[in-house]
Design a protein around this motif. Structure first.
Motif, short mmCIF file in Angstrom:
data_model
loop_
_atom_site.label_atom_id
_atom_site.label_comp_id
_atom_site.label_asym_id
_atom_site.label_seq_id
_atom_site.Cartn_x
_atom_site.Cartn_y
_atom_site.Cartn_z
N LEU A 163 0.85 -1.18 0.00
CA LEU A 163 0.00 0.00 0.00
C LEU A 163 0.89 1.24 0.00
O LEU A 163 1.45 1.63 1.03
N VAL A 164 1.05 1.83 -1.15
CA VAL A 164 1.91 3.01 -1.29
C VAL A 164 1.20 4.20 -0.66
O VAL A 164 0.03 4.47 -0.96
N PRO A 165 1.86 4.91 0.26
CA PRO A 165 1.19 6.02 0.96
C PRO A 165 0.84 7.16 0.01
O PRO A 165 1.65 7.56 -0.83
N THR A 166 -0.38 7.68 0.16
CA THR A 166 -0.83 8.83 -0.63
C THR A 166 -1.02 10.06 0.24
O THR A 166 -1.35 11.13 -0.27
N SER A 167 -0.85 9.88 1.56
CA SER A 167 -0.96 11.01 2.49
C SER A 167 -0.02 10.75 3.65
O SER A 167 0.39 9.62 3.90
N THR A 176 -2.02 -5.40 8.49
CA THR A 176 -0.83 -4.72 8.98
C THR A 176 -1.09 -3.22 9.08
O THR A 176 -1.73 -2.63 8.20
N ILE A 177 -0.63 -2.63 10.15
CA ILE A 177 -0.71 -1.18 10.32
C ILE A 177 0.69 -0.61 10.08
O ILE A 177 1.66 -1.03 10.72
N GLU A 178 0.80 0.33 9.12
CA GLU A 178 2.08 0.96 8.80
C GLU A 178 2.00 2.45 9.10
O GLU A 178 1.10 3.14 8.64
N VAL A 179 2.96 2.93 9.87
CA VAL A 179 3.05 4.35 10.20
C VAL A 179 4.50 4.77 10.09
O VAL A 179 5.38 3.96 9.79
N ASN A 212 -6.68 13.19 9.48
CA ASN A 212 -7.67 14.06 10.09
C ASN A 212 -6.92 15.09 10.93
O ASN A 212 -6.46 14.80 12.04
N GLN A 213 -6.77 16.30 10.38
CA GLN A 213 -6.08 17.38 11.05
C GLN A 213 -4.70 16.95 11.56
O GLN A 213 -4.31 17.19 12.70
N GLY A 214 -3.96 16.27 10.66
CA GLY A 214 -2.60 15.85 10.98
C GLY A 214 -2.48 14.55 11.73
O GLY A 214 -1.36 14.10 12.03
#
Length: 471
Positions: free
Chosen positions: A45-49, A105-108, A69-71
């Protein structure tokens, strides 16, 4: 394909772990929960934001989308019963998140403020523990200790800053024995926000969780009281031949992240390459503490991150080195029948007991050759066909496929490796050299402490007691 499900929740239906954790504006409109039911490996999943990063690929899994959502990066997890295909021919009734077990999976990225809404659609209360994270105590997810349990039908929210890069997990800390035995777990990756001297950039980044289940042949729900005798050893709740291969380009720098939520350790072994253990759930490993390996042991509750250069083309086995963990639907009560011709007896017994199965006269491989009918919703103990015949594996087994022709970013299966001429083991039909064998009586030579004199042969004699009372 992703499916979206709408939840109509009034303000009273949303409970917060901490009243100060999230604003009323954010709670007024939950992000839509995204669901996935296909057992295939989804593209990265390529990040778009948000901050950019190089995404991971979850083996037979996917990454959970988010909204900004507001950063704040917002996710929505739904704890719910799911049906997971362990391999073609067998499905299990598990508990998971967003349609699958393990959950997405959660990616941050390091420094992200993260807000996770958790909706409970299980028949009992739950919570989510963010394994390995540095966060406020009230966000740690231990029911009764750091928060109230999330009751069925309720939604809680967790919010914290992803403070350090690394490889982590999430799982319940509520009725943990039941919920983890039913498959409730997921992967978490925090990417570095800036170049890190201990985290090298890679071309391919894979991740998966180790889990184990005890599902009787013909059944579909795991036995939650099992402590040691599991019969299905899985990577991301899949068993070979249902586990996808890891497909890479020749000379790619590859990272594989493995987390263990089973009840035992797993020595994970890669053929054809050496790797370095470059990270754990405690963070990156200092370079002075690394050494080349081909097997790394992943203990219970641990993460291991390995890095290597895929510089040997071919189809390389990748598996747990505990031999029982590379088998499916193991029967722990099977007697050893090596050397015993039980074909006639087995045939007669199977007419009376359809589920009866005995070990082969020549070993376990013989069972793989037999075309015996199986009970409903189960798998052969050893299965899978390779280019040269039966692979005779199951459970925690896959293949690293290294190809010169594989394009960057292409994760599709390239098929079987075309071996160059002369590079495949073959049957010898020439003259045979004499084979050396151990010489009788040589057992005393080379011992550090040989016996002073050989012991005399002893014959065991059994004396049958008479039938007189009192004797």
């Amino acid at each position: 394909m992703f499916n979206r499900r709408n939840f109509v929740l009034g303000a009273g239906a949303v409970s917060a772990v901490s009243a100060a954790a999230v604003s009323k504006v954010a709670m007024a409109a939950l992000p839509e929960p995204v669901l996935q039911t296909r057992p295939d490996t989804m593209p990265p999943l390529v990040p778009t934001s948000g901050r950019p990063y190089n995404p991971v690929v979850t083996l037979n899994g996917w990454t959970l989308p988010w909204r900004m959502n507001q950063g704040v990066k917002e996710f929505h997890l739904v704890a719910e019963p799911v049906v997971r295909e362990l391999a073609p021919g067998m499905k299990a009734h598990l508990w998971g998140y967003n349609g699958q077990s393990p959950g997405p999976t959660i990616e941050v990225v390091e420094g992200d403020r993260v807000r996770i809404f958790v909706t409970n659609k299980l028949p009992e209360h739950t919570s989510v523990h963010w394994h390995g994270q540095r966060l406020p105590n009230g966000m740690d997810g231990v029911s009764g200790l750091t928060q109230p349990s999330i009751q069925p039908g309720k939604t809680f929210v967790y919010e914290f800053v992803a403070r350090r890069p690394g490889t982590f997990m999430y799982h319940p800390h509520a009725d943990e024995m039941v919920q983890m035995a039913m498959g409730m777990m997921g992967f978490w990756v925090t990417h570095p926000k800036a170049p890190n001297p201990l985290i090298s950039p890679v071309d391919r980044d894979f991740c998966f969780l180790l889990s184990a289940y005890d599902v009787e042949p013909g059944a579909a729900t795991p036995k939650i009281m099992t402590m040691t005798d599991f019969n299905l050893w899985t990577w991301n709740s899949r068993v070979f031949p249902g586990i996808d291969s890891l497909n890479v380009r020749l000379n790619d720098r590859v990272r594989i992240r493995v987390g263990n939520l089973t009840m035992t350790n797993h020595p994970i072994h890669l053929h054809g390459h050496e790797f370095m253990v470059t990270g754990t759930d405690g963070g990156p490993v200092p370079k002075s503490a690394r050494w080349p390996e081909v097997t790394t042991d992943v203990a219970v509750g641990q993460m291991r991150q390995i890095d290597f250069v895929a510089d040997e083309p071919g189809d390389w086995a990748f598996h747990c080195h505990k031999s029982h963990h590379t088998m499916n639907a193991m029967g722990h009560g099977l007697p050893t029948m090596i050397g015993v011709d039980s074909r006639g007896v087995s045939e007669k017994i199977s007419k009376l007991i359809p589920d009866y199965m005995s070990m082969g006269e020549r070993g376990m491989a013989e069972m793989g050759e037999m075309e015996m009918p199986l009970p409903a919703n189960t798998l052969p103990m050893m299965t899978g066909q390779g280019p040269f015949g039966g692979v005779e594996m199951g459970g925690m087994f896959s293949v690293l496929k290294v190809r010169k022709e594989q394009k960057p970013g292409d994760y599709s299966d390239p098929g079987w490796y075309a071996h160059p001429k002369g590079e495949v083991a073959f049957e010898w039909d020439g003259a045979m050299p004499a084979a050396k064998r151990a010489v009788a009586g040589a057992e005393s030579r080379g011992q550090s402490m040989p016996a002073s004199a050989p012991a005399a042969p002893t014959e065991l004699k059994v004396r049958k007691p008479n039938s007189h009372a009192g004797h």
